[in-house]
Design an enzyme around this catalytic site. Structure first.
Site, PDB file in Angstrom:
ATOM      1  N   HIS A   1       0.816  -1.168  -0.016  1.00  0.00           N
ATOM      2  CA  HIS A   1       0.011  -0.088   0.061  1.00  0.00           C
ATOM      3  C   HIS A   1       0.951   1.553  -0.151  1.00  0.00           C
ATOM      4  CE1 HIS A   1      -3.582  -2.210   0.495  1.00  0.00           C
ATOM      5  NE2 HIS A   1      -4.424  -1.178   0.260  1.00  0.00           N
TER       6      HIS A   1
ATOM      7  N   HIS B   1      -7.708   2.084  -7.439  1.00  0.00           N
ATOM      8  CA  HIS B   1      -6.834   1.700  -6.045  1.00  0.00           C
ATOM      9  C   HIS B   1      -6.367   0.148  -6.169  1.00  0.00           C
ATOM     10  CE1 HIS B   1      -5.779   1.983  -2.005  1.00  0.00           C
ATOM     11  NE2 HIS B   1      -6.327   0.696  -1.803  1.00  0.00           N
TER      12      HIS B   1
END
Length: 390
Positions: free
Chosen positions: A259, A276
């Site tokens: 991430h 994302h």
């Protein structure tokens, strides 16, 4: 490394509801939380579900007040929603849409001191269950995480609504959720803190691993079902893995390199049209390289995520191995102080991260060639998942 005496903790939403037609019961589950709800949704999503939401609220005797979402969860958009909540004297705010809508609503609800609810229209991220929001600049680059003292009071997922959306959304959610176990196991190995505010519990780590197993067993048949806009047991399992298992798993199991690399990629304008989970998947492949994971493990991951429809080369996210300055910018952002890459059990320098990012291009191409899978190509605009819907 962990602070001596740090506690172990796990956090989760107040209630999780999932199933076909669940949106028709929104009023029933919303009524105990407030009597003056504000619904926030973009025009695209509202065009798909507005009538169902209105009917659900009417059946519960609740008024309908809807506000249009501006598209990106920026500080400015959040402040605007705070003013709307105050003007309507709302006591509960409901996000109907994707991750961006939910992050803005969670932030505004917290600032107003009222309850907040998430109703995802897609299963593209694990944002619906979390007690944090990702805030972006007006240009779409990552700006900051905002952390809240509690998770949403209610998460309601209508799997038929998820199945009506393009399969690319579900695939993006798989990319986000696959990272959960990779990052949780790294966090556990490093004895690092999670976003829940302590060391990972056995439960948080176990849910992260469960998410991984569910996705490897069910993602491909679930995607086939969603392409036909039908709900099957595989779809139900993948939606739960993408949303609930990954949501609790990342928050209470820990984030690491994958991430952080996603956040770094947002600093490159070439990636701004991507979802994302698409960018997170680049982070997952790169994390495996940084770990020196067994070659077969990386090969299996590249082959599987290619079949899912996720990018695993720089080419597919608009970058090239020769984009030295851009890759340094990405790596610098990903390794900034406070980033989750520091939850890895070893230090990672900007140079090491640039090298790992460059290495995945040729490796992934070789894997895809050996498996007779399509060659990587730059994602066309039509293949990207709209950030408005997300």
């Amino acid at each position: 490394m962990a602070t001596p005496g740090l506690i172990r903790t796990i956090i989760s939403p107040g209630r999780y509801v999932q199933g076909q037609g669940a949106i028709s019961r929104l009023g029933e589950f919303l009524k105990p939380l407030g009597s003056r709800p504000l619904i926030v949704s973009d025009d695209i999503v509202w065009g798909l579900v507005g009538h169902e939401v209105q009917t659900a609220l009417q059946s519960a005797g609740l008024p309908l007040t809807r506000e249009k979402f501006g598209g990106i969860p920026t500080a400015k958009e959040i402040d605007r929603l705070v003013q709307v909540i105050a003007a309507n004297d709302s006591d509960v705010v409901v996000a109907v849409g994707g991750g961006s809508t939910m992050d803005a609503v969670k932030s505004a609800g917290f600032l107003c001191g009222i309850r907040w609810v998430t109703v995802p229209s897609v299963a593209s991220t694990d944002a619906p269950t979390s007690a944090l929001a990702v805030i972006y600049t007006e240009e779409g680059a990552f700006e900051e995480y905002r952390f809240f003292p509690k998770n949403p009071d209610l998460v309601l997922v209508d799997t038929q609504l998820v199945a009506r959306a393009p399969a690319a959304f579900l695939a993006a959610g798989v990319g986000d959720a696959l990272a959960t176990w990779l990052e949780a196991r790294a966090t556990a190995q490093a004895h690092a803190a999670t976003m829940a505010g302590g060391l990972p519990t056995l439960a948080g780590t176990a849910l992260a691993e469960l998410s991984w197993g569910v996705l490897w067993d069910n993602a491909l048949p679930a995607l086939d079902a969603v392409r036909e806009h039908v709900v099957t047991p595989a779809v139900e399992k993948v939606v739960e893995a993408n949303t609930l298992l990954s949501g609790i798993g990342f928050e209470s199991g820990g984030l690491a390199a994958a991430h952080a690399i996603h956040n770094g990629l947002t600093a490159a304008h070439q990636t701004h049209g991507l979802a994302h989970g698409q960018k997170v998947n680049i982070g997952s492949v790169t994390q495996l390289v940084l770990e020196g994971a067994p070659t077969q493990e990386i090969r299996d991951f590249v082959e599987f995520t290619t079949r899912v429809g996720l990018p695993n080369t720089l080419t597919e996210v608009g970058l090239k191995v020769t984009d030295e300055d851009d890759l340094i910018t990405v790596a610098t952002a990903a390794t900034a102080a406070g980033e989750t890459i520091h939850n890895m059990p070893f230090e990672i320098s900007v140079g090491e991260l640039v090298s790992a990012l460059k290495s995945i291009e040729r490796f992934s191409r070789r894997v895809r060639s050996d498996a007779r899978l399509p060659e990587p190509v730059a994602y066309a605009h039509a293949q990207r998942v709209s950030s408005v819907a997300l």
